[in-house]
Design an enzyme around this catalytic site. Structure first.
Site, PDB file in Angstrom:
ATOM      1  N   GLU B  72       0.816  -1.221   0.000  1.00 38.23           N
ATOM      2  CA  GLU B  72       0.000   0.000   0.000  1.00 38.23           C
ATOM      3  C   GLU B  72       0.843   1.261   0.000  1.00 38.23           C
ATOM      4  O   GLU B  72       0.546   2.230  -0.692  1.00 38.23           O
ATOM      5  CB  GLU B  72      -0.945   0.015   1.218  1.00 38.23           C
ATOM      6  N   HIS B 141     -11.831  -5.611   8.697  1.00 41.39           N
ATOM      7  CA  HIS B 141     -12.363  -5.267   7.372  1.00 41.39           C
ATOM      8  C   HIS B 141     -13.625  -4.414   7.480  1.00 41.39           C
ATOM      9  O   HIS B 141     -14.364  -4.297   6.502  1.00 41.39           O
ATOM     10  CB  HIS B 141     -12.714  -6.532   6.588  1.00 41.39           C
TER      11      HIS B 141
END
Lengths: 354, 336
Positions: B72, B141
């Site tokens: 990322e 999540h």
């Protein structure tokens, strides 16, 4: 050497200057002599600029964190010999040398140290955040390793446009331990991006010695594991740096993907102005100072008959004047007005204010 | 709309899903501007973790629909670098939870470079990511951290709540000279409806009044807008007229619209899927109090997520999140 770089000859001064063969007959008119004189002038400018910064800091004329590059000048100057204006440079918080080597006027850098409106970042950046969009100089990043992914992106843009440019990213041995180096090295090698990784291994991540921060201290070898060309270079020898950088950049312009150069160098001063420098043995520092890249080049030139005392004096005089002018201009430049505080936060805001 | 064949969830009734609307927006951007490219984990061959970019690789090729490693920090930072060099990257991060791995790049570079460079360097980058809970994906999540990003000067933070916004928000984001974060609520991807052909663009500076009302203002955004509308419907049955304001842009906040609404209704309920402590809802409540305190007929109520990592078990997850019943109850309290 007290703390050798992986047992190599890094930092060993070139007692036999390669251009000795030129002899002493009108040496200053040869292209090689002119080139060496230019290298010396560039390194001297960085050295004297930073020495002046120390004085100005002690006089409280400039503030903040100031990280000196003294001892590492051969890296910035040598690498920049291989770059041209179309290329991009990404730098760190120890970037005065990179900025000056890139051609940012000393006046604009000094004014930034003063936080003045004429500074190259309009007083928003200071010593750690020098920028020059026109010269494609993208900082000035004070998060260790934070500039590495930007370099990959700049190189990706060039690749997507088919431009034969390279992006040079300077960072230190400390940043080599960060995930950002490893993520970026993988990405750049995977996509074949023209990133020149220039790791300035000065043996200390702030106060932590290389062997105390890395399980394996041969950084070039580790970089090579990503599938890119990687070499260790004597970072105290500007000719060695220039040669390595030219080879890498030439190869990258031909499309060979990223290259990694581990510059084995040393900073003669503390990490920053606040650092009492208790973590390094004094004799180690003194030992490295004997391999000073600036005096090393000058001595080599003198031995080869390429430099006489008058020329050196003249050079010093020119550099001193240039820095005097920079300081004078910075002192006289206007302060950034407080009403402009909220400028440059978003582009739209500026449109609205315009 | 393009006539090219593409996956459709609702091929027959003319409706479009939120997912398809986002995909159409990407297709339009890629077609109309060759500086635009999409980059992220699994955006290419997989078709996007949530299927948003399905089919785009075949259409635009691997240079412009660019699969990245699980890095990322590197690919968000590379997006910043590419934006600095004049391209218009759209970077997809699978979820806001993973964006924390790129937080340094987003905060210390994307949001900051313009200022640190004295206005020389803008970062016209769009970062898309999923946010929110409701699909039993457990804590790592499911969080709603867009309020954190809304704290940061230099960023624009968007939360499209409708298919029309999903369809048109990207083109507006791409002309912004600064980094734009697009939060797509995971529970909205399958939401379907008929695109309004009269809507051609999204005004990123304005919140939207999704339902007009006179008794109470319900301020919501993203995945909670539909819950607020559901609550308003129920309140209408009780004779309470609720106005629903969709913030749409979380930074900068459009005070004028929600404070203006409260000045008319004199009561407010703020719905936020983030945790209450230090949340965006706190900021909104504070601005209402700062700007319309003497117009209020009751203290502002907040409906937020419970102060707990979002649990997996369905009953617990539902209990942790703002729900229409909670919004209805809060509205009843402020109008009573």
């Amino acid at each position: 050497m007290a703390t050798a770089h992986g047992g190599t000859s890094a930092g060993t001064p070139k007692t036999k200057h390669p251009r000795r063969a030129h002899g002493s007959a009108a040496p200053s008119r040869t292209p090689a002599a002119a080139h060496d004189l230019d290298l010396l002038r560039r390194m001297l400018l960085i050295r004297r600029f930073e020495e002046r910064c120390v004085e100005l800091y002690s006089a409280a004329a400039i503030r903040g964190f100031v990280h000196l590059y003294i001892g590492e000048e051969a890296v910035a100057v040598g690498v920049h010999q291989a770059l041209d204006e179309r290329d991009a440079v990404v730098s760190t918080y120890r970037e005065h040398g990179h900025a000056l080597a890139r051609g940012i006027p000393p006046g604009a850098v000094m004014a930034e140290m003063y936080g003045k409106t004429t500074g190259c970042s309009h007083g928003r950046g200071g010593s750690m955040h020098l920028f020059d969009a026109d010269r494609r100089f993208y900082g000035g990043n004070a998060i260790v390793g934070g500039g590495l992914p930007l370099a990959a992106g700049l190189a990706l843009a060039d690749r997507l446009r088919g431009e034969p440019r390279v992006t040079c990213c300077f960072f230190g041995d400390g940043a080599f331990a960060e995930g950002e180096f490893h993520e970026t090295a993988n990405l750049a090698a995977l996509w074949g991006l023209p990133v020149l990784f220039v790791c300035e291994n000065n043996l200390y991540a702030m106060g932590t010695a290389l062997a105390r921060e890395h399980a394996q201290t041969d950084l070039a070898m580790r970089a090579a594991s990503y599938g890119m060309a990687a070499w260790a270079v004597d970072g105290m020898d500007v000719h060695a740096v220039e040669k390595a950088a030219r080879g890498a950049v030439e190869s990258m312009r031909a499309g060979s993907g990223p290259h990694f150069l581990e510059m084995r160098t040393y900073r003669f001063r503390a990490h920053s102005m606040y650092d009492p420098d208790r973590y390094r043995p004094k004799d180690e520092v003194e030992e490295w100072k004997r391999h000073d890249p600036v005096t090393g080049l000058a001595d080599g030139m003198r031995t080869a008959g390429l430099l006489d005392a008058a020329t050196l004096e003249d050079l010093e005089h020119q550099v001193a004047e240039e820095i005097d002018d920079a300081v004078r201009a910075a002192e006289q430049a206007p302060e950034e007005p407080a009403e402009d505080l909220l400028l440059h936060v978003t582009g739209r805001h500026e449109e609205a204010l315009a | 709309m393009s006539t090219r064949t593409r996956p459709r969830a609702h091929p027959d009734d003319g409706s479009t899903t939120y997912r398809e609307a986002l995909r159409e927006a990407l297709r339009e951007a890629l077609t109309s501007d060759d500086r635009v490219f999409l980059m992220g984990e699994d955006v290419g061959r997989y078709g996007g973790c949530f299927g948003v970019s399905l089919g785009l690789l075949e259409e635009f090729g691997p240079e412009r629909i660019r699969d990245t490693p699980l890095s990322e920090s590197a690919f968000v930072g590379a997006g910043i670098g590419a934006a600095l060099a004049g391209l218009r990257p759209v970077v997809e991060i699978m979820t806001v939870n993973f964006s924390l791995l790129a937080l340094d790049q987003i905060l210390n570079n994307a949001a900051t470079l313009r200022h640190m460079s004295g206005g020389q360097l803008g970062v016209p980058l769009v970062i898309r990511m999923t946010t929110g809970a409701g699909r039993q994906l457990a804590a790592q999540h499911s969080h709603s951290l867009e309020g954190w990003y809304a704290h940061i000067p230099g960023l624009r933070v968007l939360a499209p709540a409708t298919i029309d916004d999903a369809r048109h928000v990207l083109s507006a984001a791409l002309v912004d000279p600064d980094p734009v974060l697009l939060f797509e609520h995971g529970s909205l991807y399958n939401a379907a409806g008929i695109l309004d052909p009269s809507v051609r663009s999204v005004d990123l500076d304005r919140a939207a009044v999704r339902r007009e009302g006179t008794d109470v203002t319900v301020v919501a955004y993203g995945g909670c807008v539909s819950k607020a509308l559901e609550a308003a419907e129920e309140l209408a049955g009780e004779g309470i007229s609720a106005e629903v304001v969709d913030l749409r842009t979380l930074r900068p906040l459009d005070d004028a619209t929600f404070v203006g609404s409260v000045r008319r209704t004199h009561r407010a309920v703020v719905v936020d899927e983030g945790w209450r402590s230090g949340s965006l809802s706190a900021e909104i409540e504070s601005r209402i109090c700062e700007q319309a305190f003497f117009e209020l007929d009751a203290p502002v109520e907040r409906v937020c997520s419970a102060e707990v990592p979002i649990p997996y078990a369905r009953r617990l997850e539902e209990a942790a999140l703002p729900q229409p019943a909670g919004i209805v109850a809060a509205a009843r309290r402020v109008v009573s």
